[in-house]
Write an enzyme that holds these catalytic residues in place. Sequence first.
Site, PDB file in Angstrom:
ATOM      1  N   LYS A  46      13.378 -25.492  29.757  1.00 13.65           N
ATOM      2  CA  LYS A  46      12.756 -25.334  31.380  1.00 13.65           C
ATOM      3  C   LYS A  46      13.357 -23.957  32.362  1.00 13.65           C
ATOM      4  CE  LYS A  46      11.951 -30.308  31.593  1.00 13.65           C
ATOM      5  NZ  LYS A  46      10.647 -30.361  30.606  1.00 13.65           N
ATOM      6  N   ALA A  48      14.233 -21.053  31.245  1.00  9.70           N
ATOM      7  CA  ALA A  48      13.857 -19.846  30.217  1.00  9.70           C
ATOM      8  C   ALA A  48      12.133 -19.621  30.582  1.00  9.70           C
ATOM      9  CB  ALA A  48      14.008 -19.758  29.258  1.00  9.70           C
ATOM     10  N   ASN A  49      11.960 -20.872  31.131  1.00  5.30           N
ATOM     11  CA  ASN A  49      10.244 -21.556  29.936  1.00  5.30           C
ATOM     12  C   ASN A  49       9.512 -20.283  32.260  1.00  5.30           C
ATOM     13  OD1 ASN A  49       9.895 -22.564  28.418  1.00  5.30           O
ATOM     14  ND2 ASN A  49      10.191 -23.879  29.331  1.00  5.30           N
ATOM     15  N   GLU A 146      18.114 -29.362  33.265  1.00  9.33           N
ATOM     16  CA  GLU A 146      18.757 -28.803  31.634  1.00  9.33           C
ATOM     17  C   GLU A 146      20.062 -28.938  31.892  1.00  9.33           C
ATOM     18  OE1 GLU A 146      14.427 -29.492  29.255  1.00  9.33           O
ATOM     19  OE2 GLU A 146      15.819 -27.951  30.077  1.00  9.33           O
ATOM     20  N   ASN A 191       7.838 -34.458  39.217  1.00  7.16           N
ATOM     21  CA  ASN A 191       6.050 -34.735  38.614  1.00  7.16           C
ATOM     22  C   ASN A 191       6.184 -36.562  39.400  1.00  7.16           C
ATOM     23  OD1 ASN A 191       8.000 -36.048  36.466  1.00  7.16           O
ATOM     24  ND2 ASN A 191       6.883 -34.867  35.611  1.00  7.16           N
ATOM     25  N   LEU A 228       1.261 -33.792  40.380  1.00  8.45           N
ATOM     26  CA  LEU A 228       0.704 -35.113  39.753  1.00  8.45           C
ATOM     27  C   LEU A 228      -0.713 -34.815  38.170  1.00  8.45           C
ATOM     28  CD1 LEU A 228      -0.158 -36.318  42.919  1.00  8.45           C
ATOM     29  CD2 LEU A 228       1.065 -37.036  41.087  1.00  8.45           C
ATOM     30  N   GLY A 232      -3.555 -32.653  40.881  1.00  7.90           N
ATOM     31  CA  GLY A 232      -2.894 -31.607  41.354  1.00  7.90           C
ATOM     32  C   GLY A 232      -1.929 -31.702  41.989  1.00  7.90           C
ATOM     33  N   ALA A 256       5.302 -27.370  29.673  1.00 14.40           N
ATOM     34  CA  ALA A 256       5.889 -25.909  30.446  1.00 14.40           C
ATOM     35  C   ALA A 256       4.533 -26.126  31.271  1.00 14.40           C
ATOM     36  CB  ALA A 256       5.861 -25.208  29.306  1.00 14.40           C
ATOM     37  N   ALA A 257       3.660 -26.579  31.306  1.00 17.39           N
ATOM     38  CA  ALA A 257       3.043 -26.819  33.363  1.00 17.39           C
ATOM     39  C   ALA A 257       3.297 -26.766  34.382  1.00 17.39           C
ATOM     40  CB  ALA A 257       1.446 -27.401  33.088  1.00 17.39           C
ATOM     41  N   GLY A 258       4.551 -27.686  34.197  1.00 23.53           N
ATOM     42  CA  GLY A 258       5.639 -27.422  35.291  1.00 23.53           C
ATOM     43  C   GLY A 258       6.118 -26.428  35.517  1.00 23.53           C
ATOM     44  N   ASP A 259       6.778 -26.241  34.318  1.00 21.49           N
ATOM     45  CA  ASP A 259       7.203 -24.442  34.930  1.00 21.49           C
ATOM     46  C   ASP A 259       6.702 -22.875  35.220  1.00 21.49           C
ATOM     47  OD1 ASP A 259       9.862 -26.111  33.841  1.00 21.49           O
ATOM     48  OD2 ASP A 259       8.898 -25.485  31.201  1.00 21.49           O
TER      49      ASP A 259
HETATM   50  O1  RIB Z   1       9.510 -28.238  30.611  1.00 22.04           O
HETATM   51  C1  RIB Z   1       9.075 -27.734  29.219  1.00 22.04           C
HETATM   52  C2  RIB Z   1      10.466 -27.321  28.025  1.00 22.04           C
HETATM   53  O2  RIB Z   1      11.284 -28.412  27.962  1.00 22.04           O
HETATM   54  C3  RIB Z   1      10.305 -27.110  26.810  1.00 22.04           C
HETATM   55  O3  RIB Z   1      10.112 -25.822  26.597  1.00 22.04           O
HETATM   56  C4  RIB Z   1      11.679 -27.769  26.219  1.00 22.04           C
HETATM   57  O4  RIB Z   1      12.312 -27.052  26.058  1.00 22.04           O
HETATM   58  C5  RIB Z   1      12.088 -28.854  27.302  1.00 22.04           C
HETATM   59  O5  RIB Z   1      13.200 -28.217  27.736  1.00 22.04           O
END
Ligand code: RIB
Length: 315
Positions: A46, A48-49, A146, A191, A228, A232, A256-259
């Site tokens: 999360k 790094a993303n 994390e 979320n 959500l 949205g 990773a949409a939230g990231d």
């Molecule tokens: O938010 C998505 C991420 O959650 C993934 O890339 C995975 O590594 C976990 O950390």
Amino acid sequence: MTPNPAPPTIHVFGSLNMDLVCRTPRLPQPGETILGTHFETLPGGKGANQAVAAARLGASTAMVGRVGEDDFGRQLIQGLQQAGVEARGVAMDAGAPTGVAAIAVDEAGRNTIVVVPGANGRVGDDDIDRLATRLRPGDLVLLQFEVPLLAVMAAAKAAKAQGARVIVDPAPARDDLPAEFFKTVDILTPNQIEVSQITGLSVTDIPTATEAGRQLVQRGVAIAIVKLGELGAVVAAGDRTFHQPALPVKAVDTVAAGDAFNGGLAAALAEAMDLEAAVEFASAVAAASVMVPGAQSSMPERSQVAALGRDLKHC
Ligand code: RIB
């Protein structure tokens, strides 16, 4: 405190994982074995993303975290650098392997994720020191759950002490956050699952998300943004609340949409967009990300966000 003359830097303090991604027709039930169709290892985590999302949008971005002294760790650092993230704050730790995430993605783009933290679980005082020495007033610090909670809380305190703004993505969900934590957070972005766990409310729609957002503000966060997905995002800030609809796109992979949202939000705030504009921009970044498979591989360029959000005011 001396004002910061340069554009703010986005510092991401958090996790790096190698994602072990299985595509499957549907997600397995507990105890069930199913056949997948495709396997890939892709850079994730999360923290790094979010760093890659912000950097790809043109923001000055730096990462502090930990990987193992192994091939996954080297690949993850290289991936950050290629995306334009300053990665000198990522330590290689001989004491644990690089974090991994076992991910299943179904044909509707939904996912399940199991993270084994590895080196992320050893993030602590040395890493906080590396973060603190880099911070300047007005910078943004992005945090997630994390890495150990004590380290997250210390990083938030260090950021506040330097006059930096703190954005926390409380993922993965947890229900043991101490009361003082909320007062160190400028923007909290749970979320639906996370906000339900934190507040104890059953958040299922826009009205319940609005109520949960209000409760988070009462607990001390300056701004709560409840993500959500297709519904949205709901924002609570002081006495004000508003809803940002999601862009209608065909999702192939929501990992990773939230990231993407958080990286986009930070990039927008670093450009001094106001809250409404920043949330609209972040929603477009998240929408663009779900149209492409993978975590970091799905983070859009600025031009892709502009194309998708061409009917919006701020993209
Ligand atoms: O938010 C998505 C991420 O959650 C993934 O890339 C995975 O590594 C976990 O950390």
